[in-house]
Design a protein around this motif. Sequence first.
Motif, PDB file in Angstrom:
ATOM      1  N   GLU A   1      21.958  32.031  17.628  1.00 29.70           N
ATOM      2  CA  GLU A   1      22.984  31.851  18.639  1.00 29.70           C
ATOM      3  C   GLU A   1      23.128  33.098  19.526  1.00 29.70           C
ATOM      4  N   GLY A   2      23.326  32.875  20.794  1.00 28.68           N
ATOM      5  CA  GLY A   2      23.654  33.982  21.695  1.00 28.68           C
ATOM      6  C   GLY A   2      22.455  34.684  22.310  1.00 28.68           C
ATOM      7  N   VAL A   3      21.242  34.376  21.840  1.00 24.01           N
ATOM      8  CA  VAL A   3      20.088  35.084  22.374  1.00 24.01           C
ATOM      9  C   VAL A   3      19.762  34.569  23.779  1.00 24.01           C
ATOM     10  N   LYS A   4      19.470  35.508  24.680  1.00 24.30           N
ATOM     11  CA  LYS A   4      19.229  35.119  26.081  1.00 24.30           C
ATOM     12  C   LYS A   4      17.839  35.546  26.542  1.00 24.30           C
ATOM     13  N   ASN A   5      17.425  34.955  27.646  1.00 25.27           N
ATOM     14  CA  ASN A   5      16.146  35.299  28.289  1.00 25.27           C
ATOM     15  C   ASN A   5      14.923  35.038  27.422  1.00 25.27           C
ATOM     16  N   LEU A   6      15.009  33.999  26.584  1.00 25.00           N
ATOM     17  CA  LEU A   6      13.819  33.636  25.811  1.00 25.00           C
ATOM     18  C   LEU A   6      13.378  32.238  26.212  1.00 25.00           C
TER      19      LEU A   6
ATOM     20  N   GLN B   1       7.827  31.739  19.744  1.00 25.57           N
ATOM     21  CA  GLN B   1       7.270  31.728  18.391  1.00 25.57           C
ATOM     22  C   GLN B   1       7.263  33.147  17.829  1.00 25.57           C
ATOM     23  N   GLY B   2       7.059  34.146  18.710  1.00 30.06           N
ATOM     24  CA  GLY B   2       7.079  35.536  18.266  1.00 30.06           C
ATOM     25  C   GLY B   2       8.469  35.935  17.806  1.00 30.06           C
ATOM     26  N   TYR B   3       9.456  35.546  18.606  1.00 28.36           N
ATOM     27  CA  TYR B   3      10.833  35.899  18.255  1.00 28.36           C
ATOM     28  C   TYR B   3      11.235  35.207  16.954  1.00 28.36           C
ATOM     29  N   GLU B   4      10.778  33.988  16.776  1.00 28.57           N
ATOM     30  CA  GLU B   4      11.099  33.249  15.537  1.00 28.57           C
ATOM     31  C   GLU B   4      10.514  33.950  14.310  1.00 28.57           C
ATOM     32  N   ILE B   5       9.292  34.460  14.434  1.00 23.85           N
ATOM     33  CA  ILE B   5       8.684  35.217  13.324  1.00 23.85           C
ATOM     34  C   ILE B   5       9.540  36.456  13.035  1.00 23.85           C
ATOM     35  N   MET B   6       9.920  37.166  14.093  1.00 20.48           N
ATOM     36  CA  MET B   6      10.728  38.376  13.911  1.00 20.48           C
ATOM     37  C   MET B   6      12.059  38.041  13.260  1.00 20.48           C
ATOM     38  N   TYR B   7      12.691  36.957  13.703  1.00 19.65           N
ATOM     39  CA  TYR B   7      13.999  36.582  13.164  1.00 19.65           C
ATOM     40  C   TYR B   7      13.888  36.195  11.692  1.00 19.65           C
ATOM     41  N   THR B   8      12.829  35.468  11.352  1.00 20.76           N
ATOM     42  CA  THR B   8      12.612  35.061   9.960  1.00 20.76           C
ATOM     43  C   THR B   8      12.446  36.294   9.070  1.00 20.76           C
ATOM     44  N   LEU B   9      11.661  37.252   9.530  1.00 23.54           N
ATOM     45  CA  LEU B   9      11.452  38.470   8.737  1.00 23.54           C
ATOM     46  C   LEU B   9      12.722  39.327   8.695  1.00 23.54           C
ATOM     47  N   ALA B  10      13.376  39.442   9.836  1.00 22.15           N
ATOM     48  CA  ALA B  10      14.545  40.330   9.925  1.00 22.15           C
ATOM     49  C   ALA B  10      15.710  39.807   9.093  1.00 22.15           C
ATOM     50  N   THR B  11      15.749  38.506   8.852  1.00 24.53           N
ATOM     51  CA  THR B  11      16.828  37.926   8.037  1.00 24.53           C
ATOM     52  C   THR B  11      16.324  37.595   6.627  1.00 24.53           C
ATOM     53  N   GLY B  12      15.124  38.088   6.288  1.00 24.02           N
ATOM     54  CA  GLY B  12      14.554  37.840   4.962  1.00 24.02           C
ATOM     55  C   GLY B  12      14.876  38.964   3.988  1.00 24.02           C
ATOM     56  N   SER B  13      13.931  39.265   3.094  1.00 27.82           N
ATOM     57  CA  SER B  13      14.146  40.329   2.103  1.00 27.82           C
ATOM     58  C   SER B  13      14.158  41.698   2.786  1.00 27.82           C
ATOM     59  N   ALA B  14      14.575  42.703   2.031  1.00 32.26           N
ATOM     60  CA  ALA B  14      14.609  44.062   2.588  1.00 32.26           C
ATOM     61  C   ALA B  14      13.209  44.504   3.025  1.00 32.26           C
ATOM     62  N   ASP B  15      12.204  44.150   2.219  1.00 38.31           N
ATOM     63  CA  ASP B  15      10.826  44.510   2.573  1.00 38.31           C
ATOM     64  C   ASP B  15      10.390  43.831   3.870  1.00 38.31           C
ATOM     65  N   GLN B  16      10.772  42.562   4.002  1.00 37.95           N
ATOM     66  CA  GLN B  16      10.387  41.815   5.211  1.00 37.95           C
ATOM     67  C   GLN B  16      11.063  42.428   6.436  1.00 37.95           C
ATOM     68  N   LYS B  17      12.323  42.776   6.270  1.00 42.86           N
ATOM     69  CA  LYS B  17      13.041  43.382   7.397  1.00 42.86           C
ATOM     70  C   LYS B  17      12.414  44.724   7.781  1.00 42.86           C
ATOM     71  N   ALA B  18      12.008  45.485   6.770  1.00 43.34           N
ATOM     72  CA  ALA B  18      11.365  46.786   7.031  1.00 43.34           C
ATOM     73  C   ALA B  18      10.042  46.587   7.780  1.00 43.34           C
TER      74      ALA B  18
ATOM     75  N   GLN C   1      18.188  41.320  22.561  1.00 39.42           N
ATOM     76  CA  GLN C   1      17.430  40.472  21.628  1.00 39.42           C
ATOM     77  C   GLN C   1      17.167  41.223  20.331  1.00 39.42           C
ATOM     78  N   ALA C   2      16.887  42.520  20.425  1.00 39.19           N
ATOM     79  CA  ALA C   2      16.694  43.345  19.224  1.00 39.19           C
ATOM     80  C   ALA C   2      18.001  43.435  18.439  1.00 39.19           C
ATOM     81  N   ASP C   3      19.112  43.520  19.159  1.00 37.07           N
ATOM     82  CA  ASP C   3      20.423  43.581  18.497  1.00 37.07           C
ATOM     83  C   ASP C   3      20.658  42.331  17.653  1.00 37.07           C
ATOM     84  N   ILE C   4      20.329  41.180  18.209  1.00 40.77           N
ATOM     85  CA  ILE C   4      20.530  39.930  17.471  1.00 40.77           C
ATOM     86  C   ILE C   4      19.648  39.893  16.220  1.00 40.77           C
ATOM     87  N   LEU C   5      18.470  40.498  16.328  1.00 37.93           N
ATOM     88  CA  LEU C   5      17.588  40.568  15.151  1.00 37.93           C
ATOM     89  C   LEU C   5      18.140  41.549  14.112  1.00 37.93           C
TER      90      LEU C   5
END
Lengths: 94, 315
Positions: free
Chosen positions: A89-94, B167-184, B238-242
Amino acid sequence: MSEPMPLFEVFVRSKRGLEHRHVGSLRAQDAEMAMQYAREIYTRRQEGVSLWVVRSGDIVASQEEDAAAFFDPADDKPYRQATYYDLPEGVKNL
Amino acid sequence: MAEIQVDVQARRFQERIDAEVRIEPKDWMPDAYRKTLIRQISQHAHSEIIGMQPEGGWITRAPSLRRKLILLSKVQDEGGHGLYLYSAAETLGASRASMIDALHSGRAKYSSIFNYPALTWADIGAIGWLVDSAAIVNQVPLQRCSFGPYARAMVRICKEESFHQRQGYEIMYTLATGSADQKAMAQDALNRWWWPSLMMFGPSDADSAHSSQSMAWKIKRFSNDELRQKFIDQAVPQADILGLEVPDTELAWDEQTQHYRYGAIDWDEFNRVVRGDGPCNRQRLAEHKRVHEAGAWVREAVVAYDRKHQDQSDV
């Protein structure tokens, strides 16, 4: 009865910067004549800035019966569309 | 007499450009305009093709069948984009063989970003998110470029590119909200790809060799620094949301300008990579040459097959 004149397909570029689009066909004895006819038939009202004429016989077309083999493989690949992906939610410009 | 004619043509050409009228391949154009476009479009094409390598290496190692199908599709798209662009350059009279030769001899470059390695799966996320976002920021204004075939190729490419970024952002989001190792792992990929992504926009305006003439010809519409700023302004939130941290200690929102301020880019690194001394320059070019030479028999076989059928129809 004499042979009909060859068939030509006509393409018009409506404006510079746009692609030529197919508008129809006509019969003419040669390319030069086809160009003259195309001008008279298809661009009487400022429809275009450029004309292409191509002998219909020179166009290689896919066949209706091949449509499934040609185009169906795209049906099960929804991941090629951006809308397939869930965004947080809230992500923009994608 | 001939000189006067060229003057008239040159004036007419610039008037068209100023009036936002597109130039088409058969129109008169200055030699320098033609050369600039051939250089830019062919290098853009080379970037798409060389860009298949860092991601292509991960197709067999994707973590699931779903990810594998997506990555396969994306890499296939990049190949397609290269072909649209080679065709656009060919409308200007450049031959495919001469463009490939310029790449192989080093006369033509490709985007320096592809000289960095994709070390982990998170890099595939970072490339789709950052590298494709940067490419989109660059390419959106090119849809209004003064040369018709390039502009039209860009319309197709931008339309197809939108899934790459997601698809790239989705991969990043999946990792960033996964285990500590995945986020790292995601953070590590961001750390390594952030600065090279900023360099994708080229030298800062003060040092840009080709900019002002390209602006006058409306091949370029925004300066390198303007595009870079646009990218940063989009990517930081976008990085903030991740929940990941952009690796720039000087990064800060500036209320006055309504833009992010950012730290100094290491232009020595950029120049080194452009010159050929990035982490993967030799490997990327060697791989392109290897595949091109290994595929020579296919090109020869196609010609031989066509010749055989022509001979038969002559009988």
